[in-house]
Design a protein around this motif. Sequence first.
Motif, mmCIF file in Angstrom:
data_model
loop_
_atom_site.group_PDB
_atom_site.id
_atom_site.type_symbol
_atom_site.label_atom_id
_atom_site.label_comp_id
_atom_site.label_asym_id
_atom_site.label_seq_id
_atom_site.Cartn_x
_atom_site.Cartn_y
_atom_site.Cartn_z
ATOM 1 N N ILE A 56 -6.892 -2.218 8.321
ATOM 2 C CA ILE A 56 -7.285 -1.056 7.603
ATOM 3 C C ILE A 56 -6.370 -0.967 6.556
ATOM 4 C CG2 ILE A 56 -8.090 1.914 7.295
ATOM 5 C CD1 ILE A 56 -8.865 1.642 10.403
ATOM 6 N N ILE A 57 -5.081 -0.376 6.793
ATOM 7 C CA ILE A 57 -3.963 -0.305 5.686
ATOM 8 C C ILE A 57 -3.512 -1.408 4.600
ATOM 9 C CG2 ILE A 57 -2.135 1.051 4.697
ATOM 10 C CD1 ILE A 57 -3.970 3.035 6.401
ATOM 11 N N ASN A 58 -2.869 -2.431 5.574
ATOM 12 C CA ASN A 58 -2.491 -3.895 4.011
ATOM 13 C C ASN A 58 -3.455 -4.234 3.028
ATOM 14 O OD1 ASN A 58 -0.407 -3.091 5.632
ATOM 15 N ND2 ASN A 58 -0.477 -4.590 7.532
ATOM 16 N N PHE B 254 -2.738 -2.724 0.351
ATOM 17 C CA PHE B 254 -1.382 -3.203 -0.555
ATOM 18 C C PHE B 254 -2.139 -4.774 -1.171
ATOM 19 C CE2 PHE B 254 0.633 -0.582 2.776
ATOM 20 C CZ PHE B 254 1.127 0.430 1.520
ATOM 21 N N VAL B 255 -2.277 -5.803 -0.403
ATOM 22 C CA VAL B 255 -3.150 -6.960 -0.751
ATOM 23 C C VAL B 255 -4.070 -6.809 -1.869
ATOM 24 C CG1 VAL B 255 -4.273 -8.858 -0.684
ATOM 25 C CG2 VAL B 255 -2.623 -8.252 0.803
ATOM 26 N N ALA B 256 -5.246 -5.801 -2.189
ATOM 27 C CA ALA B 256 -6.364 -5.459 -3.562
ATOM 28 C C ALA B 256 -5.075 -5.874 -4.482
ATOM 29 C CB ALA B 256 -6.737 -4.554 -2.678
ATOM 30 N N TYR B 257 -3.919 -4.213 -4.551
ATOM 31 C CA TYR B 257 -3.674 -3.235 -5.300
ATOM 32 C C TYR B 257 -2.806 -4.269 -5.992
ATOM 33 C CZ TYR B 257 -5.321 0.955 -5.390
ATOM 34 O OH TYR B 257 -5.992 2.167 -6.281
ATOM 35 N N TYR B 258 -2.237 -5.585 -5.178
ATOM 36 C CA TYR B 258 -0.452 -6.493 -5.636
ATOM 37 C C TYR B 258 -1.438 -8.320 -5.684
ATOM 38 C CZ TYR B 258 1.084 -1.796 -5.832
ATOM 39 O OH TYR B 258 1.478 -0.294 -5.473
ATOM 40 N N GLY B 259 -2.182 -8.565 -5.002
ATOM 41 C CA GLY B 259 -1.935 -9.810 -5.048
ATOM 42 C C GLY B 259 -2.038 -10.793 -4.145
ATOM 43 N N LEU B 260 -1.523 -12.024 -4.072
ATOM 44 C CA LEU B 260 -1.066 -12.990 -3.694
ATOM 45 C C LEU B 260 0.351 -12.864 -2.729
ATOM 46 C CD1 LEU B 260 -1.478 -16.224 -2.818
ATOM 47 C CD2 LEU B 260 -0.363 -16.880 -4.677
ATOM 48 N N SER B 261 0.694 -12.314 -3.592
ATOM 49 C CA SER B 261 2.418 -11.749 -3.048
ATOM 50 C C SER B 261 2.250 -10.931 -1.734
ATOM 51 C CB SER B 261 3.239 -10.830 -4.276
ATOM 52 O OG SER B 261 2.597 -9.575 -4.436
ATOM 53 N N GLY B 262 1.681 -10.086 -1.519
ATOM 54 C CA GLY B 262 1.141 -9.362 -0.780
ATOM 55 C C GLY B 262 0.956 -10.236 0.977
ATOM 56 N N VAL B 263 -0.345 -10.960 0.726
ATOM 57 C CA VAL B 263 -0.617 -11.916 1.568
ATOM 58 C C VAL B 263 0.831 -13.179 2.139
ATOM 59 C CG1 VAL B 263 -1.720 -14.136 1.477
ATOM 60 C CG2 VAL B 263 -3.019 -11.591 0.841
ATOM 61 N N ILE B 264 1.712 -13.392 1.154
ATOM 62 C CA ILE B 264 2.178 -14.749 1.814
ATOM 63 C C ILE B 264 3.577 -13.488 2.676
ATOM 64 C CG2 ILE B 264 4.760 -15.371 0.759
ATOM 65 C CD1 ILE B 264 2.670 -16.189 -1.637
ATOM 66 N N ALA B 265 3.772 -11.730 2.066
ATOM 67 C CA ALA B 265 4.741 -11.322 2.011
ATOM 68 C C ALA B 265 4.740 -10.689 3.933
ATOM 69 C CB ALA B 265 4.420 -10.195 1.750
ATOM 70 N N MET B 266 2.885 -10.737 3.923
ATOM 71 C CA MET B 266 2.505 -9.725 5.628
ATOM 72 C C MET B 266 1.825 -10.715 5.850
ATOM 73 S SD MET B 266 1.341 -5.944 3.780
ATOM 74 C CE MET B 266 0.549 -6.468 2.664
#
Length: 502
Positions: free
Chosen positions: A66-68, A71-83
């Motif tokens: 639900i939450i993470n 963050f990906v919607a707001y900040y993009g691919l970088s969030g996917v790589i990290a999380m």
Amino acid sequence: MNVSNSLSTAVLALVLTYMAVILIFVFRGAKKTKSINDYALGNFLFSPTAVGLSLAASMTSAATFIINPGFVAYYGLSGVIAMAVVLPIAALGSLIILTKGFRKAGQTVKALTMAQWIGNMYKSKKFSLFFAFLSLLLITFIVLICVGLTKVLSASLQVDEIWMSLLLIGFIFGYMMFGGANSMVYTNMVQAILMVTVAIILLGSGFEHFSSGVYGFLDQLTAIDPLLGDWKNEQSPLFRDFFEIVICQLIVGVAIVCQPHIITKSLLLKSESHVNKFLWVAVLTEILFFSVVLVGLYVRILNPELMDEGKVIPVDNVVTWYVVNHFPVYMGLILILGLISAGLSTLEGLIQSLSITITSDIVHPLAGKLVNMDKNGIFINKIVIVLLAVVSFILTKDQLLNPNLSVGIFAQNGVYAYFSAAFFPVLYGTFRKETPVFAAFGASLTAVAVHFSVYYIPLTSYMQGPVKNPGIAAALAIVSSVVIGNLLILVDKKLKANQQQP
């Protein structure tokens, strides 16, 4: 959000049915729960598949589903790589390594909780009490899940968020007063199966965005904002460079399994031969669950400005908006049920482990002979759960009304501080049995001091903005604790060597 009456009615019927099913499991488990030990570890013979699914459900929560994705919607691919890449690699690798050693050591020291495990392993009641109090930081994670569930249910049922959170907390904490581990493993298994279904549906829902391949998908993101398709996002507070995206996530991921509702799950297995199957089930399921953050990219492509009825969609509402607006009623029901399961699975584990810790490791040692745990342990644990419910509601209400970007930041700050302090004593207690208690204690104190100093003073250039990244504080705290812990081990060796000299 525009929610049809038919969806609200269907969700209400579904939620009531779900509540009834949970209560059946709880009633079944409660009949077998006669002591605080039964509540903590259960007295059923659990299959490794059931415990593995239970671990996967507990380890992956409303944060992942639900939450993470917000963050990906707001900040993009970088969030996917990290999380969805770096963190899982570190966390699942650490889980495999630590679980086997922790389980063997846990059976030796006969521990019900993380605080007991640490206290028994290092033969220190003070260290155990320290960790019991430190575990109160896990309330922040409880709050995150309560906020996530409240967002989903209040939007789909069209109920005020504050009232929804009150009803939700009352029900969940209420039934957790009874069944404990005997009911939780089975409810977690059902929840994990629902979560698998929902993960597949959510990941498959954006299939059409890949019609031109992965590069075509990334081109769509780049067209909205070039930073969305880049491996880093310098305008985000969380994924600005290699250090934040990779280094911090690796360090945090390795330590993240040092939470009581995760690492103590292996103690539910009655046979050593079940451990490998348990880990296979848990790890494969977790890989699927961690991938769900990709949904945030789907939302951004569908809604480039992240607007709903003229207002910006908050980070914590992104997935709820997607479920309510993108799927037909019947599919929305399945997804809402799965999202509820994602939250409940971890919430149950947190309530169980935290209440047991407070009862067994704070109330019991401080009250001494005034409390007969064999006779009154279950009753005291129920009182503790009631108090936890009150505190959780107060903090949940505050996060619903006054979030700092996201409740995820609030939760990470508390949870990361806890497992930063737990990492050294768990790692060295598992694999280096002769580690002196003052070295482990010193490492834990260092972790707590560094984490909160970096976050609140604040220290380093990363922590100067209005939204601070708890991952930075945790990574520096973990490294500092390992350095100080090893220095103290060397000091101990030096002192012993001097004592042995004539």
